[in-house]
Design a protein around this motif. Structure first.
Motif, mmCIF file in Angstrom:
data_model
loop_
_atom_site.group_PDB
_atom_site.id
_atom_site.type_symbol
_atom_site.label_atom_id
_atom_site.label_comp_id
_atom_site.label_asym_id
_atom_site.label_seq_id
_atom_site.Cartn_x
_atom_site.Cartn_y
_atom_site.Cartn_z
ATOM 1 N N LYS A 118 0.847 -1.197 0.000
ATOM 2 C CA LYS A 118 0.000 0.000 0.000
ATOM 3 C C LYS A 118 0.873 1.235 0.000
ATOM 4 N N GLN A 119 0.669 2.067 -1.031
ATOM 5 C CA GLN A 119 1.418 3.309 -1.165
ATOM 6 C C GLN A 119 0.451 4.440 -1.451
ATOM 7 N N ASN A 120 0.519 5.479 -0.654
ATOM 8 C CA ASN A 120 -0.354 6.659 -0.814
ATOM 9 C C ASN A 120 -1.830 6.295 -0.816
ATOM 10 N N GLY A 121 -2.212 5.319 -0.015
ATOM 11 C CA GLY A 121 -3.607 4.925 0.107
ATOM 12 C C GLY A 121 -4.111 3.979 -0.971
ATOM 13 N N TYR A 122 -3.251 3.567 -1.897
ATOM 14 C CA TYR A 122 -3.653 2.670 -2.980
ATOM 15 C C TYR A 122 -2.838 1.378 -2.915
ATOM 16 N N TRP A 123 -3.485 0.263 -3.226
ATOM 17 C CA TRP A 123 -2.816 -1.029 -3.267
ATOM 18 C C TRP A 123 -2.197 -1.239 -4.645
ATOM 19 N N SER A 124 -0.939 -1.653 -4.675
ATOM 20 C CA SER A 124 -0.299 -1.983 -5.952
ATOM 21 C C SER A 124 0.230 -3.415 -5.870
#
Length: 125
Positions: A105-111
């Motif tokens: 999770k980076q900046n509130g988004y899952w990658s």
């Protein structure tokens, strides 16, 4: 209160729960027929859900059921989902699916960082 009364009340409560479950079965079947799937998500992680869906292919007909398990990878701290499924087929044959995905999770988004066998290796299962 006597033990016999407690057992009777407990038995009646269990039978009442089973009766309501039986009464709600046609409602679940109707929702499944209209929407083609029922998904109950566990968290905000992608693919982290309990899922029931209709299978209506030319060579296979039935119901598929899958559930995911969330695991934290030991090596890099990524969050992984392990998806296991079962098929209830009345026409055709299929193997039970097993699939893994790992995310950060980076900046509130899952990658996604890994899929398939590589993700299963990260999840160590």
């Amino acid at each position: 209160m006597k033990i016999g009364q407690v057992l009777r009340r407990t038995g009646c409560g269990i039978l009442l729960i089973l009766w309501f479950t039986l009464l709600l079965t046609p409602c679940l079947a109707f929702v499944l027929a209209v929407q083609k799937e029922i998904v109950l998500t566990h968290s905000d992680i992608p693919e982290d859900a309990f899922r029931v869906w209709l299978i209506q292919d030319i060579n296979a007909r039935g119901i598929g059921i899958s559930n995911s398990q969330r695991v934290t990878a030991a090596t890099n701290g990524a969050t992984c989902t392990i998806i296991d499924g079962r098929f209830l087929l009345w026409q055709g044959k299929a193997a039970s699916p097993h699939f893994c995905s790992c995310y950060t999770k980076q900046n509130g988004y899952w990658s996604s960082i890994a899929e398939g066998d590589a993700a299963c290796h990260l999840a160590e299962k």
